[in-house]
Design a protein around this motif. Structure first.
Motif, short mmCIF file in Angstrom:
data_model
loop_
_atom_site.label_atom_id
_atom_site.label_comp_id
_atom_site.label_asym_id
_atom_site.label_seq_id
_atom_site.Cartn_x
_atom_site.Cartn_y
_atom_site.Cartn_z
N GLY A 95 8.02 28.39 -3.59
CA GLY A 95 6.98 28.55 -2.44
C GLY A 95 8.26 28.56 -1.52
N GLY A 96 9.60 28.19 -0.98
CA GLY A 96 10.41 28.17 -0.31
C GLY A 96 11.02 27.05 0.11
N ARG A 97 10.63 26.06 -0.20
CA ARG A 97 10.89 25.07 0.13
C ARG A 97 12.28 23.79 -0.32
NH1 ARG A 97 6.42 23.93 2.37
NH2 ARG A 97 3.75 25.17 1.69
N LEU A 117 4.89 14.31 9.85
CA LEU A 117 4.93 15.17 10.16
C LEU A 117 4.52 16.45 10.17
CD1 LEU A 117 5.84 15.25 6.00
CD2 LEU A 117 7.62 15.09 7.71
N GLY A 118 2.91 15.91 10.87
CA GLY A 118 2.04 16.56 10.75
C GLY A 118 2.51 17.21 12.48
N GLU A 119 2.77 16.11 12.94
CA GLU A 119 3.36 15.76 14.28
C GLU A 119 4.73 16.30 14.79
OE1 GLU A 119 2.68 12.65 16.68
OE2 GLU A 119 1.73 11.91 15.66
N LEU A 120 5.93 16.26 13.55
CA LEU A 120 6.98 16.90 13.77
C LEU A 120 7.31 17.45 13.32
CD1 LEU A 120 9.26 15.33 14.91
CD2 LEU A 120 10.03 15.00 12.93
N GLY A 121 6.69 19.04 12.72
CA GLY A 121 6.78 19.87 12.31
C GLY A 121 7.13 20.77 12.81
N ASP A 170 0.80 -1.05 -0.29
CA ASP A 170 -0.13 0.43 0.28
C ASP A 170 0.98 1.44 0.38
OD1 ASP A 170 -1.84 1.92 0.45
OD2 ASP A 170 -2.23 1.09 1.92
N LEU A 171 1.68 1.77 -1.01
CA LEU A 171 2.27 2.70 -1.27
C LEU A 171 1.62 3.97 -0.63
CD1 LEU A 171 3.45 2.47 -5.09
CD2 LEU A 171 4.99 3.24 -2.43
N HIS A 172 -0.16 4.19 -1.22
CA HIS A 172 -0.82 5.50 -0.75
C HIS A 172 -1.05 5.61 0.58
CE1 HIS A 172 -3.60 8.48 -0.79
NE2 HIS A 172 -4.78 8.21 -0.10
N GLY A 173 -1.20 4.62 0.99
CA GLY A 173 -1.27 3.99 3.66
C GLY A 173 0.38 4.68 3.55
N ALA A 174 1.54 4.56 2.86
CA ALA A 174 2.53 4.58 3.05
C ALA A 174 2.82 5.96 3.55
CB ALA A 174 3.51 3.76 2.67
N ARG A 175 2.19 7.22 2.01
CA ARG A 175 2.46 8.15 2.10
C ARG A 175 1.63 8.96 3.39
NH1 ARG A 175 2.67 6.78 -3.85
NH2 ARG A 175 4.87 6.72 -4.56
N GLU A 176 0.70 8.94 3.56
CA GLU A 176 -0.90 9.04 4.47
C GLU A 176 0.17 8.91 5.54
OE1 GLU A 176 -3.18 11.03 3.48
OE2 GLU A 176 -1.87 10.84 1.45
N ARG A 177 1.26 7.78 6.22
CA ARG A 177 1.62 7.76 7.42
C ARG A 177 2.15 8.90 7.80
NH1 ARG A 177 -0.84 2.78 6.16
NH2 ARG A 177 2.00 1.94 5.70
N ILE A 178 3.89 9.03 6.36
CA ILE A 178 4.17 9.93 6.29
C ILE A 178 3.70 11.67 6.29
CG2 ILE A 178 6.35 11.48 5.43
CD1 ILE A 178 5.96 8.92 3.46
N ALA A 179 2.78 11.83 5.92
CA ALA A 179 2.12 12.53 6.06
C ALA A 179 1.27 12.79 7.68
CB ALA A 179 0.85 13.29 5.27
N ASP A 180 1.15 11.40 8.76
CA ASP A 180 0.66 11.94 9.78
C ASP A 180 2.12 12.80 10.02
OD1 ASP A 180 -1.99 11.54 8.90
OD2 ASP A 180 -1.69 9.23 9.18
N ALA A 229 4.93 17.71 1.45
CA ALA A 229 5.59 19.80 1.82
C ALA A 229 4.51 20.22 2.19
CB ALA A 229 6.71 19.92 1.31
N GLU A 230 3.68 20.82 0.78
CA GLU A 230 3.02 21.84 0.60
C GLU A 230 1.88 21.52 1.99
OE1 GLU A 230 2.28 22.03 -3.25
OE2 GLU A 230 4.27 22.96 -3.74
N ARG A 231 1.84 20.34 2.48
CA ARG A 231 0.70 20.26 3.04
C ARG A 231 0.90 21.13 4.92
NH1 ARG A 231 -2.11 14.00 3.53
NH2 ARG A 231 -1.52 13.97 1.37
#
Length: 266
Positions: A186-188, A113-117, A101-111, A153-155
């Motif tokens: 975007g300065g990214r 990042l939301g905590e770590l950012g 599940d590539l999509h699910g893995a990428r969503e866990r990355i987003a989760d 990143a843009e989230r």
């Protein structure tokens, strides 16, 4: 890592001899020498720590394993802040065992990042998602293109999450130049790294990053992309190469600096 055969003091001395103004550090040799000791050594030599590598590996499904990964990434952020760098490079992680599940893995990355950012921003550290070549998607990084990295990143605010532009991983993608422009707007673009693509790849492929000028990548072309996107930060050379590691480290560093002048600087 380009000259991982050098001790931390030897690396610092060699950089000073060659006029190399900054160094990207990896966590393992820093921890081996000592975090505070490394910070003092590098700072005392007047060197800039350009980035710390690496954080990431966010894709685990098991809650306990995910919690351990986040704890380790918080430590990585703290280490980056101690070393005085504003950028922690992230290798996001591959597919968990048994998963497709590539999509699910990428969503866990987003989760993650939301905590770590926000934690990183409070400590003056930015997170730089590094897309890796697709050959690493299963075991190291499900983020394979700059498009995918920017979509993640843009989230989040640019001062929290951006991207790493690495020639070795992106040179094959004809969409990458437009995505570099997108990242710059975007300065990214948080760091720019160089390694050449040489074949045949070694067994295991990880240590196949070629010395600048030995392979297929036009380094000046890639420099022009990031410059046009407004990037003015450090340029790192990051080589994983058993042949280079088997040689004298000072010789390799001198060669790398000379290749940088020959193939990158205008």
């Amino acid at each position: 890592m380009t000259v991982k055969q050098l001790s931390m003091p030897e690396l610092v001395d060699a950089c000073l001899e060659l006029g190399v103004p900054g160094v990207g550090l990896w966590r393992e040799p820093v921890q081996s020498y000592g975090l505070e000791e490394t910070a003092k050594l590098v700072r005392g030599a007047g060197l800039v720590v350009t980035t710390l590598c690496r954080g990431g590996f966010f894709t685990a499904i098991d809650p306990a394993e995910r919690a351990r990964a986040l704890d380790d990434n918080r430590r990585a952020v703290d280490e980056a802040a101690t070393l005085g760098t504003d950028t922690l490079v992230l290798v996001s992680g591959g597919l968990p065992a048994g998963s497709k599940d590539l999509h699910g893995a990428r969503e866990r990355i987003a989760d993650a990042l939301g905590e770590l950012g926000p934690y990183a921003e409070e400590r003056g550290v930015r997170l730089a998602i590094e897309p890796l070549h697709p050959m690493f998607a299963s075991d190291r990084c499900v983020v394979s293109t700059l498009t995918q990295a920017l979509d993640l990143a843009e989230r989040f605010p640019a001062q929290q999450v951006g991207v790493t532009v690495d020639t070795y991983h992106l040179w094959w993608d004809d969409r990458a130049p437009a995505q570099i422009a997108r990242a710059g707007a975007g300065g990214r673009i948080h760091t720019f790294q160089l390694a050449d693509w040489t074949t045949p790849l070694p067994e295991g492929v990880l240590n196949g990053r070629g010395q600048i000028g030995d392979g297929a990548i036009d380094m000046r072309e890639w420099l022009s992309y990031v410059e046009a996107a407004g990037y003015t930060g450090p340029i790192e050379v990051e080589l994983f190469n058993d042949g280079l590691w088997a040689r004298d480290g000072r010789e390799v560093l001198a060669e790398t600096a000379a290749r940088f002048v020959e193939h990158v600087i205008r």
